[in-house]
Design a protein around this motif. Sequence first.
Motif, PDB file in Angstrom:
ATOM      1  N   LYS A 124     -27.281 108.113  61.906  1.00 35.29           N
ATOM      2  CA  LYS A 124     -27.075 106.685  62.141  1.00 35.29           C
ATOM      3  C   LYS A 124     -28.412 105.973  62.263  1.00 35.29           C
ATOM      4  CE  LYS A 124     -24.355 103.544  65.002  1.00 35.29           C
ATOM      5  NZ  LYS A 124     -23.435 103.451  66.169  1.00 35.29           N
ATOM      6  N   GLN A 125     -29.345 106.589  63.011  1.00 37.42           N
ATOM      7  CA  GLN A 125     -30.678 106.002  63.153  1.00 37.42           C
ATOM      8  C   GLN A 125     -31.402 105.962  61.804  1.00 37.42           C
ATOM      9  OE1 GLN A 125     -33.080 108.015  66.020  1.00 37.42           O
ATOM     10  NE2 GLN A 125     -34.809 106.599  65.853  1.00 37.42           N
ATOM     11  N   ALA A 126     -31.274 107.051  61.031  1.00 36.84           N
ATOM     12  CA  ALA A 126     -31.902 107.074  59.707  1.00 36.84           C
ATOM     13  C   ALA A 126     -31.298 106.014  58.802  1.00 36.84           C
ATOM     14  CB  ALA A 126     -31.746 108.459  59.082  1.00 36.84           C
ATOM     15  N   HIS A 127     -29.972 105.818  58.917  1.00 36.93           N
ATOM     16  CA  HIS A 127     -29.307 104.782  58.117  1.00 36.93           C
ATOM     17  C   HIS A 127     -29.816 103.404  58.485  1.00 36.93           C
ATOM     18  CE1 HIS A 127     -25.922 101.983  57.244  1.00 36.93           C
ATOM     19  NE2 HIS A 127     -25.920 102.655  56.108  1.00 36.93           N
ATOM     20  N   GLN A 128     -29.992 103.146  59.784  1.00 36.98           N
ATOM     21  CA  GLN A 128     -30.512 101.855  60.225  1.00 36.98           C
ATOM     22  C   GLN A 128     -31.934 101.649  59.713  1.00 36.98           C
ATOM     23  OE1 GLN A 128     -28.783  99.537  61.711  1.00 36.98           O
ATOM     24  NE2 GLN A 128     -30.514  98.114  61.787  1.00 36.98           N
ATOM     25  N   LYS A 134     -34.772  98.659  53.245  1.00 36.21           N
ATOM     26  CA  LYS A 134     -34.137  97.996  52.095  1.00 36.21           C
ATOM     27  C   LYS A 134     -34.289  96.480  52.196  1.00 36.21           C
ATOM     28  CE  LYS A 134     -29.616  97.420  49.906  1.00 36.21           C
ATOM     29  NZ  LYS A 134     -29.415  96.012  50.301  1.00 36.21           N
ATOM     30  N   ASN A 135     -34.027  95.921  53.386  1.00 35.74           N
ATOM     31  CA  ASN A 135     -34.171  94.470  53.563  1.00 35.74           C
ATOM     32  C   ASN A 135     -35.618  94.029  53.341  1.00 35.74           C
ATOM     33  OD1 ASN A 135     -31.446  94.229  54.183  1.00 35.74           O
ATOM     34  ND2 ASN A 135     -31.785  94.551  56.371  1.00 35.74           N
ATOM     35  N   LYS A 136     -36.542  94.805  53.863  1.00 37.03           N
ATOM     36  CA  LYS A 136     -37.960  94.471  53.678  1.00 37.03           C
ATOM     37  C   LYS A 136     -38.345  94.505  52.215  1.00 37.03           C
ATOM     38  CE  LYS A 136     -42.601  95.760  55.252  1.00 37.03           C
ATOM     39  NZ  LYS A 136     -43.379  96.713  56.096  1.00 37.03           N
ATOM     40  N   GLN A 137     -37.876  95.512  51.500  1.00 38.75           N
ATOM     41  CA  GLN A 137     -38.183  95.609  50.076  1.00 38.75           C
ATOM     42  C   GLN A 137     -37.559  94.467  49.296  1.00 38.75           C
ATOM     43  OE1 GLN A 137     -36.904  99.535  48.966  1.00 38.75           O
ATOM     44  NE2 GLN A 137     -38.790 100.523  49.664  1.00 38.75           N
ATOM     45  N   GLU A 138     -36.345  94.053  49.690  1.00 36.45           N
ATOM     46  CA  GLU A 138     -35.705  92.924  49.018  1.00 36.45           C
ATOM     47  C   GLU A 138     -36.512  91.641  49.253  1.00 36.45           C
ATOM     48  OE1 GLU A 138     -31.749  92.780  50.455  1.00 36.45           O
ATOM     49  OE2 GLU A 138     -31.002  94.339  49.075  1.00 36.45           O
ATOM     50  N   GLN A 139     -36.997  91.448  50.480  1.00 29.98           N
ATOM     51  CA  GLN A 139     -37.826  90.276  50.758  1.00 29.98           C
ATOM     52  C   GLN A 139     -39.114  90.312  49.942  1.00 29.98           C
ATOM     53  OE1 GLN A 139     -38.391  90.248  54.989  1.00 29.98           O
ATOM     54  NE2 GLN A 139     -36.235  89.769  55.438  1.00 29.98           N
ATOM     55  N   GLU A 140     -39.745  91.501  49.868  1.00 26.58           N
ATOM     56  CA  GLU A 140     -40.966  91.626  49.070  1.00 26.58           C
ATOM     57  C   GLU A 140     -40.689  91.361  47.598  1.00 26.58           C
ATOM     58  OE1 GLU A 140     -42.453  95.486  49.867  1.00 26.58           O
ATOM     59  OE2 GLU A 140     -43.271  94.971  51.852  1.00 26.58           O
ATOM     60  N   LEU A 141     -39.530  91.832  47.120  1.00 25.95           N
ATOM     61  CA  LEU A 141     -39.166  91.602  45.725  1.00 25.95           C
ATOM     62  C   LEU A 141     -38.965  90.113  45.456  1.00 25.95           C
ATOM     63  CD1 LEU A 141     -38.377  92.649  42.945  1.00 25.95           C
ATOM     64  CD2 LEU A 141     -36.044  92.978  43.789  1.00 25.95           C
TER      65      LEU A 141
END
Length: 223
Positions: A124-128, A134-141
Motif C-alpha cells: 500500500k505504501q509502495a502504491h502511494q 506518477k502525479n509528479k511525472q504528469e506535472q513535469e510532462l
Amino acid sequence: MKRLIPTLFCFLCLLPLLAQAETRYVTDIFQITLRSGESTSHKILRMLDSGMPLEVLSTNPESGYSKVRAGGSEGYVLTRQLMSQPSARNQLEGMRKEINELKAAPGELRTNLANLQKEHRELKQAHQTLLEVKNKQEQELQSIQRTASNSIRISNERNELRKQVADLTREVEDLKQENRDLSNEATRDWFLIGAGVIIAGILIGLILPHLRFQRRRNSWGSL
C-alpha cells in the motif's frame, strides 16, 4: 483344433500379466518375503516391511501369488498378504502427523497473517509512492509540453521577425541606393548649372566689349 488349444492355454497364462498395474500395501505382518517365483521353494529376493507400497504387475489366483515391483526389484508375494489400503500402523502415524500439523496450524496461520498484513502495508505504501511519482511525472510532462509549445511559438515569432528584418534591410538598401542615385543626379545638375553659368559669363565677357566698341563707333560717326 489342436493348434487352437495351445494358443488358448498361452493366452490364459498371459492373462495375469495383462492385468492392469495397481498399488497395494504389505499387510500388518511385520515383514513378508519377496520371492523369485510363485512358491515357497523359490529364492527369497528380499524382505518387505509392513506398510511398504508395492506396484502390482499381475495376479495369479491359482497360485495365490502376485507379481509386484518394489523400488527397483520385481518378484512374487502372496496375494493374501497385500492390502488395498495402507496398514493401520501407517494410517495411525499419518493421523498423528496430521494432528500435529493441525495443532501447529494456528500459530503458523497467525504468523502468515502477520506477514501478509505487513506485506499489504508495504504494498500500500509502495502504491502511494508510485502514485505520487506518477502525479509528479504528469506535472513535469505538462510543463515540458507547455515549454515545447512556447518554444514553437517563440521560434515562429523569431522566424517572422527575421523575415521582417530581412525585408526592412532590403528596403533600407533600396532607399540608400535611391539616395545615392539622387545625390549623384543633384551633383550632376549642380555641375551642369555651374558650367552653364561659367560659359554664360565667358560669352557675356566676350560680347560686352564688342557692344561697347560698336556703340562708340556709332557715337563717333554721328559727330
